[in-house]
Design an enzyme around this catalytic site. Structure first.
Site, PDB file in Angstrom:
ATOM      1  N   CYS A 103     -44.077   1.053  -4.406  1.00  0.00           N
ATOM      2  CA  CYS A 103     -43.810   0.127  -5.503  1.00  0.00           C
ATOM      3  C   CYS A 103     -43.540   0.903  -6.804  1.00  0.00           C
ATOM      4  O   CYS A 103     -42.492   1.520  -6.921  1.00  0.00           O
ATOM      5  CB  CYS A 103     -44.950  -0.887  -5.624  1.00  0.00           C
ATOM      6  SG  CYS A 103     -44.362  -2.456  -6.298  1.00  0.00           S
ATOM      7  N   HIS A 139     -45.388  -3.162  -0.404  1.00  0.00           N
ATOM      8  CA  HIS A 139     -46.731  -2.602  -0.189  1.00  0.00           C
ATOM      9  C   HIS A 139     -47.059  -2.560   1.304  1.00  0.00           C
ATOM     10  O   HIS A 139     -47.701  -3.484   1.828  1.00  0.00           O
ATOM     11  CB  HIS A 139     -47.775  -3.447  -0.924  1.00  0.00           C
ATOM     12  CG  HIS A 139     -47.716  -3.293  -2.403  1.00  0.00           C
ATOM     13  ND1 HIS A 139     -48.336  -2.256  -3.068  1.00  0.00           N
ATOM     14  CD2 HIS A 139     -47.087  -4.014  -3.356  1.00  0.00           C
ATOM     15  CE1 HIS A 139     -48.111  -2.354  -4.363  1.00  0.00           C
ATOM     16  NE2 HIS A 139     -47.344  -3.419  -4.561  1.00  0.00           N
ATOM     17  N   GLU A 162     -49.213  -0.910   2.807  1.00  0.00           N
ATOM     18  CA  GLU A 162     -50.655  -0.788   3.081  1.00  0.00           C
ATOM     19  C   GLU A 162     -51.297  -2.136   3.393  1.00  0.00           C
ATOM     20  O   GLU A 162     -52.329  -2.208   4.060  1.00  0.00           O
ATOM     21  CB  GLU A 162     -51.376  -0.105   1.901  1.00  0.00           C
ATOM     22  CG  GLU A 162     -51.491  -0.906   0.617  1.00  0.00           C
ATOM     23  CD  GLU A 162     -50.285  -0.795  -0.321  1.00  0.00           C
ATOM     24  OE1 GLU A 162     -49.178  -0.470   0.168  1.00  0.00           O
ATOM     25  OE2 GLU A 162     -50.441  -1.060  -1.528  1.00  0.00           O
TER      26      GLU A 162
HETATM   27  N1  GLN Z   1     -45.071  -2.401 -12.431  1.00  0.00           N
HETATM   28  C1  GLN Z   1     -44.058  -2.429 -11.441  1.00  0.00           C
HETATM   29  C2  GLN Z   1     -43.352  -3.777 -11.370  1.00  0.00           C
HETATM   30  O1  GLN Z   1     -43.873  -4.749 -11.842  1.00  0.00           O
HETATM   31  C3  GLN Z   1     -44.594  -2.039 -10.081  1.00  0.00           C
HETATM   32  C4  GLN Z   1     -45.584  -3.026  -9.535  1.00  0.00           C
HETATM   33  C5  GLN Z   1     -46.398  -2.450  -8.415  1.00  0.00           C
HETATM   34  O2  GLN Z   1     -46.465  -1.251  -8.230  1.00  0.00           O
HETATM   35  N2  GLN Z   1     -47.057  -3.292  -7.666  1.00  0.00           N
HETATM   36  O3  GLN Z   1     -42.280  -3.869 -10.830  1.00  0.00           O
END
Ligand code: GLN
Length: 542
Positions: free
Chosen positions: A381, A514, A516
């Site tokens: 992410c 994600h 995970e």
């Molecule tokens: N801050 C980033 C976004 O909002 C990544 C979010 C995250 O890593 N879950 O896109």
């Protein structure tokens, strides 16, 4: 109709109720029953989405895009049953819905009260969509006696009255502390806690007594006598060596047998080979690797709960122990010598998800180190977004940045205001509410044939869970690919980059989602197995 198992906690918080619920569900499942676990959170937040990971640990996201309590992660990891929106409710959400109905006039002028309106909503939630289940386990957050928890306990009491004893079981988790000065385990706090519960109209059927030392038979008998519970239903729960032993240990102490006895169900012994294999893989690794996680919330391990678990699963898949070093990204903003000192001993570098600018230059520095030194890298992410910013800077786009951190001339990462989901076009305002404006939940992605990730997954079509507002800007694709950072996974319409990789590197993968969240001990996520496998190669090299 599904039988209901209600799980409450007493004496102190942090007794591992979530893990207990997950383990009991896993044991029932190992006997062939169909289970689902639900979590009732008494706090007033509508969902945990806007809560600080420092205070509340990670936000667990389901396929259907609910932002839920991290206990739902335990439930999924232990049972493999995919959780959904209807499995986690907070007082805040219940009150929000009731107040909205009241404003619409749905109550036709009636006085709106905790009993029956709030308790009815809780009961509806507990019983919704349970027809095809054998058991639904409902865990009530907090400790019995908490003011916010009272409507939940009351709703459980009513349900017991409505469903009957044969259809409902109360499991109460307590603490039996060891008092060193007396050299004894003390049962009094458990007695008080059960008295509190009975004062609220609930007589527990099974007691799970967490203790640091073995519970002597005499104390077990005493708890049974004073708490009005069968002796066999007082289950001693010693601290387990690690969480993967918990189902095996609780089975050994008779937890699942006590619950089934309560319901009058005869069942064959559970098939626990899955859990024995997991415990064996964890206990007998054939090597080890050290992974540096360069993040922001490194002070509180629960902030990266699923990530921590998924790394361990990747270790199990490779039969190695994974040592995780949590590194505060900000220290890398001091200079290159700090970076080398911290990262040279690592066999793999992982930059996890996160929000906000703090520490991001440090994360970018960690990506550069991994790229230049050929160390296995996994960006998740925000970690993927930083890998793209770093990639852009490495090909001469010096001002590459993310609009999350303010105005930038080169928005390699930017906000999108429209995207497609399975429910049609989604839109959001640039400055919208903090809660509920993210791309949340499962989205499909198409992987390029012959890419590293397609080989790792063994398929070109995947679905993974998202939780973010910003996206890598596809306008920079050509520039980044020329620099060797290939966009190997895209949304099906080809507009949103989902995965980037460096084919020339031993393992360099960044993902917008994600992974995970979907890893399980008995089904480790392929990206984590692949990453730990690459780290193992690296460990053999150095
Ligand atoms: N801050 C980033 C976004 O909002 C990544 C979010 C995250 O890593 N879950 O896109």
């Amino acid at each position: 109709m599904a039988r209901h198992i209600f799980i409450t906690g007493g004496v102190v918080s942090s007794l591992g109720k979530g893990l207990m619920a997950a383990s009991l569900a896993a044991l029932l499942q190992a006997r062939g029953f169909k289970v689902r676990i639900r979590k009732f959170d008494p706090y007033l937040n509508v969902d945990p989405g806007t809560m600080s990971p420092y205070q509340h640990g990670e936000v667990y996201v389901t396929d259907d895009g609910a932002e839920t309590d991290l206990d739902l992660g335990h439930y999924e990891r232990f049972t493999g049953v995919s959780a959904h929106q209807g499995d986690n409710i907070t007082s805040g959400r219940i009150y929000r819905d009731i107040i909205a109905k009241e404003r619409r006039g749905d109550y036709l002028g009636a006085t709106v009260q905790v009993i029956p309106h709030v308790t009815d909503a809780i009961k509806d939630f507990a019983q919704a969509d349970t027809d095809d289940l054998d058991f639904v386990l409902c865990e009530i957050g907090g400790t019995v006696g908490d003011i916010e928890g009272l409507p939940f306990v009351e709703a459980m009491r009513q349900l017991r009255n409505e469903l009957g004893r044969e259809q409902s079981c109360f499991v109460h988790v307590t603490l039996v502390p060891y008092i060193a000065a007396a050299g004894e385990l003390k049962t009094k706090p458990t007695q008080h806690s059960v008295r509190e519960l009975t004062g609220l109209g609930i007589q527990p059927d099974v007691l799970l007594c967490r203790c640091e030392r073995p519970l002597p038979d005499s104390e077990r008998a005493k708890i049974a006598l004073f708490c009005n519970v069968r002796r066999e239903a007082v289950i001693p729960a010693l601290d387990a060596p690690n969480i993967y032993h918990v189902p095996l240990q609780y089975h050994g102490e008779g937890l699942d047998a006590a619950v089934l006895h309560h319901f009058g169900i005869e069942s064959a012994d559970p098939d626990l080979t899955r859990w024995q294999d997991i415990a064996d893989r964890y206990d007998h690794p054939e090597g080890e690797v050290t992974i540096g996680v360069v993040g922001k919330y490194v002070g509180l391990p629960d902030a990266y709960k699923s990530l921590n678990e998924a790394l361990v699963h990747g270790g199990m898949a490779n039969r190695v122990k994974v040592n995780i070093r949590w590194i505060d990204a900000e220290i890398f903003e001091q200079g290159d010598s700090e970076i080398a000192a911290a990262l040279e001993p690592m066999h793999g570098i992982l930059v996890p998800g996160g929000f906000g600018e703090r520490g991001t230059e440090g994360k970018i520095a960690a990506v550069r180190f991994a790229r230049e030194r050929g160390v296995p890298f996994f960006g998740i992410c925000l970690g993927m977004q930083m890998a793209c910013v770093e990639g852009a800077r490495s090909v001469g786009i010096a001002k590459a940045g993310s609009t999350e951190f303010g105005q930038t001339e080169e928005p390699v990462v930017g906000i999108i205001t429209e995207w497609m989901s399975k429910d049609g076009l989604q839109k959001r305002a640039k400055g919208g509410d903090l809660g509920g404006t993210m791309r949340l939940g499962a989205y499909p992605a198409s992987l390029s044939p012959n890419s590293h990730v397609a080989a790792i997954y063994g398929t070109e079509q995947i679905s993974e869970r998202h939780r973010h507002r910003y996206e890598v800007n596809v306008a920079y694709r050509d520039a980044l690919e020329e620099g060797g950072l290939i966009f190997s996974g895209m949304s099906p319409d080809g507009l949103l980059p989902e995965i980037v990789e460096r084919p020339e590197h031993p393992f360099f993968v960044g993902v917008q989602f994600h992974p995970e969240l979907k890893s399980k001990p008995f089904d480790p996520h392929p990206l984590f197995s692949g990453f730990i496998g690459a780290a193992l190669q690296q460990a053999r090299l150095v």
